[in-house]
Design a protein around this motif. Structure first.
Motif, PDB file in Angstrom:
ATOM      1  N   TYR A  82       0.938  12.542  -7.723  1.00  0.00           N
ATOM      2  CA  TYR A  82       0.057  11.606  -7.017  1.00  0.00           C
ATOM      3  C   TYR A  82       0.343  11.604  -5.522  1.00  0.00           C
ATOM      4  O   TYR A  82      -0.583  11.466  -4.703  1.00  0.00           O
ATOM      5  CB  TYR A  82       0.218  10.198  -7.587  1.00  0.00           C
TER       6      TYR A  82
ATOM      7  N   LYS B  74       4.587   9.020   4.686  1.00  0.00           N
ATOM      8  CA  LYS B  74       3.931  10.186   5.270  1.00  0.00           C
ATOM      9  C   LYS B  74       4.887  11.357   5.361  1.00  0.00           C
ATOM     10  O   LYS B  74       6.066  11.185   5.581  1.00  0.00           O
ATOM     11  CB  LYS B  74       3.405   9.835   6.673  1.00  0.00           C
TER      12      LYS B  74
ATOM     13  N   LEU C 212       3.859   2.955  -5.567  1.00  0.00           N
ATOM     14  CA  LEU C 212       3.153   3.554  -6.707  1.00  0.00           C
ATOM     15  C   LEU C 212       3.890   3.192  -7.985  1.00  0.00           C
ATOM     16  O   LEU C 212       5.094   3.428  -8.108  1.00  0.00           O
ATOM     17  CB  LEU C 212       3.084   5.077  -6.558  1.00  0.00           C
TER      18      LEU C 212
ATOM     19  N   SER D 102      -2.282  12.668  -2.440  1.00  0.00           N
ATOM     20  CA  SER D 102      -2.614  11.665  -1.427  1.00  0.00           C
ATOM     21  C   SER D 102      -2.120  12.063  -0.038  1.00  0.00           C
ATOM     22  O   SER D 102      -2.268  11.285   0.910  1.00  0.00           O
ATOM     23  CB  SER D 102      -1.997  10.320  -1.809  1.00  0.00           C
TER      24      SER D 102
ATOM     25  N   GLU E 106       0.805  -1.215   0.000  1.00  0.00           N
ATOM     26  CA  GLU E 106       0.000   0.000   0.000  1.00  0.00           C
ATOM     27  C   GLU E 106       0.840   1.267   0.000  1.00  0.00           C
ATOM     28  O   GLU E 106       0.314   2.369  -0.117  1.00  0.00           O
ATOM     29  CB  GLU E 106      -0.964   0.012   1.195  1.00  0.00           C
TER      30      GLU E 106
END
Length: 267
Positions: free
Chosen positions: A205, A267, A54, A209, A51
């Motif tokens: 992206y 993050k 990308l 996100s 997860e």
């Protein structure tokens, strides 16, 4: 007094198997915490959760003016016999080779691309005495063809070179294609641009996100190609040539490169 003593001994003996049966159980219970220890379950520091990754595919195309052209031309002759057909095409092809040499095309840039000899038949239909018709094939002659593909390095003389082939005896023309003599640098530019586009997409992206790009995990190079479109179709060239040279436009040729990149997002 004797019976109670036996009963006490029986109780002691009966307790021994129970204690022995408990010993393996106690050993297993002691080993269980070792298998489930935090040190044994720690993940590898370089592992990445799916997860957090990308995949980006990017493509880049760079177009420039061509610096060489390939032309395919030759001779087709028909005669009554195979020997006559081959002799006729050979004589005409000598003129084609001479014209290419006069136009400045080096011998290393000329290659025979087609040589053939085959019979040609006519279909004859005759009337029979009963009124019906009968068809049959009759030998009409032999066709000999010879074609060469030449690399023209001076595009300013391309039209004149094509005209000289016709004047020297060439009567078939299969087309002209444009290309780059050395496209290595152009391919590297396309690769670099494709990689920049992949990074830009990944950062876009990631921002959308609420994440950021941490690093590149894998890079896979995709397809590359340098298209060489055929600018002219096959044509018979039996007409008289005169006046200005045949106009030819080279346009542009392109090199395309693609890349597939996996990024790690954090993050």
């Amino acid at each position: 007094m004797f019976r109670p003593a036996l009963s006490l001994a029986a109780l002691v003996l009966a307790a021994v198997p129970v204690a022995c049966a408990q010993m393996p159980f106690a050993s297993t219970a002691a080993a269980a915490p070792m298998l489930a220890s935090p040190a044994a379950m720690t993940a590898h520091p370089n592992s990445i959760q799916p997860e957090t990754t990308l995949n980006i595919n990017a493509e880049a195309k760079i177009s420039v003016a061509p610096d060489i052209a390939y032309i395919t031309a030759g001779v087709t002759e028909e005669r009554a016999t195979a020997a006559e057909a081959m002799a006729a095409q050979a004589a005409a092809m000598n003129g084609v080779f001479a014209a290419l040499e006069k136009a400045g095309v080096a011998k290393k840039d000329i290659q025979t691309s087609g040589l053939s000899l085959y019979p040609r038949y006519d279909y004859i239909e005759t009337k029979q005495k009963d009124g019906s018709s009968r068809g049959e094939q009759r030998l009409a002659g032999y066709v000999a063809s010879n074609n060469v593909t030449a690399r023209v390095r001076n595009l300013d003389t391309l039209g004149a070179t094509i005209d000289s082939l016709v004047k020297s005896g060439g009567n078939t023309f299969s087309g002209v294609t444009f290309a780059l003599d050395n496209d290595k640098d152009l391919k590297n530019q396309a690769r670099e641009q494709a990689m920049k586009d992949a990074v830009a997409k990944a950062e876009l992206y990631a921002r959308a996100s609420g994440l950021r790009v941490a690093r590149i995990v894998t890079i896979s190079e995709g397809y590359e190609y340098s298209p060489q479109p055929v600018m002219m179709a096959r044509a018979e060239m039996a007409m008289d040539m005169g006046g200005a040279p045949t106009p030819v436009a080279g346009g542009e040729v392109g090199v395309t490169a693609s890349v597939s990149v996996m990024f790690e997002l954090v993050k």
